[in-house]
Each structure stands twice: as C-alpha cells, then as structure tokens.
Design an enzyme around this catalytic site. Structure first.
Site, PDB file in Angstrom:
ATOM      1  N   ASP A 167      69.376   6.613  61.475  1.00  0.00           N
ATOM      2  CA  ASP A 167      68.041   6.067  60.928  1.00  0.00           C
ATOM      3  C   ASP A 167      68.091   4.944  60.190  1.00  0.00           C
ATOM      4  O   ASP A 167      67.410   4.003  60.335  1.00  0.00           O
ATOM      5  CB  ASP A 167      67.577   7.153  60.036  1.00  0.00           C
TER       6      ASP A 167
ATOM      7  N   HIS B 285      67.820  12.484  69.197  1.00  0.00           N
ATOM      8  CA  HIS B 285      68.259  13.749  69.092  1.00  0.00           C
ATOM      9  C   HIS B 285      68.672  14.367  70.294  1.00  0.00           C
ATOM     10  O   HIS B 285      69.646  14.965  70.372  1.00  0.00           O
ATOM     11  CB  HIS B 285      67.480  14.730  68.159  1.00  0.00           C
TER      12      HIS B 285
ATOM     13  N   CYS C 133      78.382   9.306  58.824  1.00  0.00           N
ATOM     14  CA  CYS C 133      78.187  10.507  59.720  1.00  0.00           C
ATOM     15  C   CYS C 133      77.118  10.304  60.740  1.00  0.00           C
ATOM     16  O   CYS C 133      76.808  11.228  61.659  1.00  0.00           O
ATOM     17  CB  CYS C 133      77.660  11.553  58.868  1.00  0.00           C
TER      18      CYS C 133
ATOM     19  N   GLU D  87      70.215   5.945  54.743  1.00  0.00           N
ATOM     20  CA  GLU D  87      69.880   6.026  55.960  1.00  0.00           C
ATOM     21  C   GLU D  87      68.354   5.290  56.044  1.00  0.00           C
ATOM     22  O   GLU D  87      67.823   5.083  57.108  1.00  0.00           O
ATOM     23  CB  GLU D  87      69.783   7.356  56.830  1.00  0.00           C
TER      24      GLU D  87
HETATM   25  C1  PEP Z   1      71.559   9.610  60.818  1.00  0.00           C
HETATM   26  O1  PEP Z   1      70.335   9.442  60.752  1.00  0.00           O
HETATM   27  O2  PEP Z   1      72.644   8.849  60.974  1.00  0.00           O
HETATM   28  C2  PEP Z   1      71.890  11.134  60.686  1.00  0.00           C
HETATM   29  C3  PEP Z   1      73.232  11.314  60.671  1.00  0.00           C
HETATM   30  O3  PEP Z   1      70.872  11.755  60.748  1.00  0.00           O
HETATM   31  P1  PEP Z   1      70.107  12.637  62.032  1.00  0.00           P
HETATM   32  O4  PEP Z   1      70.551  11.879  63.353  1.00  0.00           O
HETATM   33  O5  PEP Z   1      70.072  14.049  62.056  1.00  0.00           O
HETATM   34  O6  PEP Z   1      68.810  11.718  61.523  1.00  0.00           O
HETATM   35 MG    MG Z   2      68.821  10.735  59.943  1.00  0.00          MG
END
Ligand code: PEP
Ligand code: MG
Length: 587
Positions: free
Chosen positions: A456, A190, A503, A432
């Site tokens: 993920d 993150h 995404c 995911e």
């Molecule tokens: C992902 O896992 O690709 C996603 C968009 O969610 P996050 O990065 O917030 O886990």
């Molecule tokens: Mg995710």
C-alpha cells in the site's frame, strides 16, 4: 505467445481451466453424474424460491420508499424467474449435458441474451438486461449454497480468469492448481499475493485470456518472463522441459536451508518471518521453519463466512495458529477490509475511489463492535501464546491512540469477567500510508513496533493503484521516493528504540532484499513459499556490501539508475530470480 506481467516466480505447464466470470461471480463448469442431476435440479428450485422471496421483499420496500411504478420492475423479474423458456433452457442443459446447475444457469442466460441481441429491438435489449440480472441473482444464491468441495478447480490445471477477487478465491480450492493466468490485476493485488502464497507461477495482464484460451488448451505459464504459451510447438515445450528440470534441482538445493539460520555472511542475524492468511499457510510457515508470523492477514477467515465469526470462533482460529507457531510470535493484524476486500454480509456504501475510502483501521474505528470482538479474541489467545496485535492503514497519531484505547477497553472487560490475557501484549502500527511514514517517529513512540506495508505504501506514495495493470509501469518498488521513505521509517523506528519489520511484497522480492538490509532492516516477513529463497539471499549477502549498495542507491534520482545499480552491484542471485527465457515467438 501472449505477453503479460510476471507476478509469481516459477513455470507451470498443464491444461487450461477457464473460469467463467459473471460480474465477479466465479462459475466453475463441472460434469456431473446422471444420478446427480436430480439434486442439482432441487438446488435450482431452492434458489428460485429464495430469489422470489428476495425480489418480493425488495418490491415491498421499494414500493414504500419510491412508489408503485419503480416496484413494478421487480414484477417483471419475478415473472422471468418462472418463464417456461428460461426454465427449460436451464433444466435441459443440466440434464442433457450433465453439467452443474450454475454452469447451466450461466449458459442459459448467455443463450437467451444472445437471442434477444440478434432481434435488435430496444425492448428486447431491456429484456436481455433483466435476464442477466436474474441470472446474476440466481448464481449468487447458488454459489452461496455450494459446498466448498464443489469450488475446487480441477487438480493439475492452470486457472485462467478475467480477474480474481479475494471474495472469490477465499471460497475456491486452489490447492492443486499448477499456475494462474489473469487478464487484470496488479503486481501487488491480493490475487498476486495469493499466487505467491500458494507458490504457484502466476502471470497477470494477459489480454483477452478468457476468450483466447479455451478449456483444455495446453498452456505454459512462465511466471519469470511473464509470458503465456497456448498449445506451444514441440521446440518451445522442449525448452521449457529443460528449464523446469533446472528449477526442480534448484528447489531441491534450497531445501537444505530449512534448518540453517537467516544470517548474513558477515554474521548479522535477520529475523525471517512468514506472512499468512489461511490455516494452510501456517503449516507452510512451520515446515519452512519461519522465525514467527510477521503478518497474519485475518481477512480470510471473515471472507469465507456468510456472517461475522463470533469472538469464540475467532479465538479458536487464532489459537490454532498461535499453538502451531509456539513459542514463536504471531503478529495478528486486525481486519483490513474495504477497497478490494469486501464482506458480503457487511455492505459498505459504494465509493468512487474505494482504495481512498473507508478501509482498515478507519473502518474498524467506525464499527467498534467488530473491532472489540476481534481484540477480545486476540487478547484471550495472548494468555497462552506470544501474539501481538497490528493495526493496518494507520494515517495519524490520533488513529493509533484510539485503536490502542480500544485494546485497553477490551482488556478491561476481560479483566472484569475474570478472563486472563497478557496485559503487555505488543501493539504495532502498519506504516503503509505516506502520512504515517512522515510521522513514523511519533507513531513509533506510541506503539511497540512498526511494520512497513510496502504494497500500500507504494500505491499511495506513487499514486498508482496496486491492483491495476495499467498502472504497473508507475507502481515501482525501486522508485527513489519509495526507497527514501523506507529508509526514513527504519531510521525513525530505530531512533525511537522500536522494532521495525518489512512485511509487504518488497521483503520477498529478490531485487529488494539486499537493499532493505542495507537500509538497516533486520526483520522481514514474506510469503511462506519465499522463505527459503529469501534466506538464500540473506545468507549470500554481507551487511557491509548491502550498506554500500544502499548508500549508492539513495544518491540516485531515477528508477532506471537504481535498477541498473541493483542489477550490477547486488550480491549474486539465485537461479529463480535471474533466469529469463529466450524462446521463439509462437506463430
Ligand atoms: C501491505 O500493504 O504491504 C500489506 C502487507 O498489507 P496488504 O497487502 O494486506 O494490504
Ligand atoms: Mg496493506
């Protein structure tokens, strides 16, 4: 030159600002004015009293549960809190050096622990552990009491930290930071996503950065080559001046794309949305003319608070976002916490493997009250604006059905209260988790749309922690298993007649955009800072060529072949994606 991993494109140049990390607590060292010392010392006294109260409460409860001997440990901590030597160390540093009280506490703790370590006696070692423990307790209290402005990293600096956790960055003001360098983290952690969302160059995996780099050192953080130069010689600086000038020219040229549609050369329209987390991102999404918000990570609004935001507060926040983007749709993802995103006021049992533990929708289904409040807030916003609700980390059909039932229940409550909402609000599932990818067709049948979270998905499919630097070599977006899985999810969604968006970070990764188009993806959601770059890639691609590239790649069995194929056959890339720096190694 120190080698790391490039995670956010661009080049930053500026003085280093080294973030002291006290067991996950960010301690910023600030100079204060002489007339500010008294208020810092008053904050210290407040924190001491709160720490004493906490310790007494713990002592009482431990005495009841485990007995007097265990409870006595806290007596030692209580005495240490008022130890004259400790208090003198802290207050003297704060007033004589005119530094903020957090830095004074952190440095006093270091000083005392160092002195104890030099004595080399086991008893003193234990005492050092006690000092560290009360230091941590005091810092946690002080940081909580700190006004948000005080968490601003000095403008124009390059932040250097051991590791950045979402709970830290949520409270730090990073808006004027030029770049970020960390020791730990992964490409899809993150913190890396945050760097891209801030649009600041980022390099992670820089070994011993916090000890090798000092406050004020001149740094060049190259977020393309993944290198960091500390006090580089003039030849290196000149080379980077040249490079920075060409980036600036490129950035300016991208601006002309803002009002142009995301359409391929052969006329196929692609929906290009933004991923947002905080309110500032919405402004960027709006200014860069995103087609909507494809992923609103709502965690941020929860991380910056000391308790759960009320339904009313959530409703106001989501309304502000939806109003700004109106009439474009905002896909609001319900709280995805657990793993590396924890809320201090919602403690979860320690887990040996947090990313395989209770997180996302699973955690919410076990805490339906939390989910219900958020769903009610989203539904209320849906009365006036086009919003959709998205459930993260879905791993089975049962899970999405339970989640949908809760949307229904929240709607029923609102209806009974006479509160209006959109009864046909679109509901989506994130794909995911590998099991959801396998069942994508059945999950698609149960929802209105799918959203592929590649961050993920890669982690779980390849068994490689997205936040781990050691696993970086295994965390491969261009792994054949990842690509085949994405293709099969896109096919399943299409067969079910449902929309599908990508995404995860792959959507804005220039090495992947054309491939995704070739797999049939017609909706991408990327960090606002990547919108124009991605639009540029879409506008320079043709679906015919992307389809050929995808077909070739799907025949391949190794990452290496795929990388070579993409490098050789992909549509010409822009300067930000391809420039690599060849510079003399620093002596
Ligand atoms: C992902 O896992 O690709 C996603 C968009 O969610 P996050 O990065 O917030 O886990
Ligand atoms: Mg995710």
């Amino acid at each position: 030159m120190i080698k790391g991993i490039a995670v956010s494109r661009g080049i930053a140049r500026g003085p280093a600002y080294v973030l002291e990390d006290r067991n996950g607590l960010p301690v910023l060292r600030r100079r204060i004015r002489k007339d500010g010392v008294a208020s810092e010392l008053a904050r210290f006294e407040t924190a001491l009293i709160e720490a004493e109260n906490n310790l007494r409460a713990m002592q009482k409860s431990i005495r009841k549960r485990l007995g007097k001997r265990e409870a006595d440990i806290f007596q030692a901590h209580l005495m240490l809190l008022r130890d004259p030597a400790f208090l003198k160390q802290v207050t003297h540093r704060c007033s004589a050096q005119q530094i903020n009280i957090e830095a004074a506490v952190a440095e006093a703790v270091d000083h005392l622990c160092g002195a104890f370590a030099r004595i080399g006696d086991a008893l003193f070692r234990e005492r050092a552990a006690d000092v560290r423990d009360i230091g941590r307790r005091l810092l946690a209290i002080l940081l909580k009491l700190l006004p948000d402005e005080a968490m601003e990293v000095p403008p124009g600096t390059i932040l250097v930290a051991a590791e950045l956790f979402p709970s830290m960055t949520a409270r730090m003001s990073l808006k004027s930071v030029r770049g970020i360098v960390t020791e730990l983290g992964g490409k899809a952690s993150h913190a890396s996503i945050l760097m891209r969302s801030l649009g600041v160059p980022g390099v992670i995996g820089v070994k011993d950065a916090v000890t090798r780099i000092h406050n004020g050192d001149l740094l060049i953080a190259d977020g393309l080559a993944g290198t960091v130069y500390v006090n580089p010689p003039p030849a290196v600086r000149r080379e980077y001046d040249r490079l920075l000038a060409s980036f600036e020219a490129h950035r300016q040229s991208l601006k002309s794309l803002v009002d142009l549609p995301a359409v391929t050369k052969d006329g196929v329209a692609v929906k290009l949305c933004a991923n947002i987390g905080k309110l500032g991102d919405v402004e960027a999404a709006f200014l860069f003319n995103a087609d909507g918000v494809g992923l609103y990570r709502t965690e941020f609004g929860f991380l910056v608070r000391d308790q759960f935001p009320t339904e009313e507060e959530q409703c106001q926040t989501y309304s502000t976002v939806a109003e700004r983007m109106h009439p474009r749709e905002v896909v609001i993802r319900v709280l995805d916490i657990g793993s590396d995103k924890m809320l201090s006021y919602f403690p979860q049992p320690e887990e040996a493997n947090p990313s395989l533990g209770l997180r996302g929708t699973r955690l919410l289904l076990k805490n339906p009250g939390v989910l219900k409040a958020q769903l009610r807030a989203i539904l209320r916003v849906s009365a006036a604006h086009p919003v959709a609700v998205l459930f993260p980390t879905i791993s089975s059909v049962e899970e999405i059905l339970k989640a949908k039932a809760l949307v229904g229940a929240a709607g029923k409550e609102l209806r009974a209260e006479g509160v209006s909402f959109n009864p046909n609000i679109r509901i989506g599932a994130m794909i995911e988790v590998p099991s959801a990818a396998v069942l994508a067709g059945r999950i698609a049948a149960a929802v209105d749309f799918l959203s592929i979270g590649t961050n993920d998905l890669i982690q779980y499919l390849l068994s490689a922690d997205r936040a781990s630097q050691e696993m970086a070599e295994y965390y491969q977006p261009l792994h054949p298993a990842v690509l085949q899985t994405i293709k099969s999810v896109v096919d399943a969604a299409r067969a079910a007649g449902k929309d599908v968006t990508v995404c995860g970070e792959m959507a804005g990764n220039p090495a992947c955009t054309e491939l995704l188009l070739g797999f049939g993806v017609r909706s991408l959601s990327v960090t606002p800072g990547e919108l124009l770059e991605t639009k540029n890639l879409i506008r320079s691609a043709t679906i015919a060529h992307a389809g050929q590239l995808a077909a070739r790649v799907l025949e391949m069995g190794t990452c290496r072949e795929i990388e070579q194929c993409v490098a050789r056959f992909a549509a010409p890339r822009s300067v930000l994606a391809t420039t690599s720096t060849k510079l003399p190694a620093q002596a």
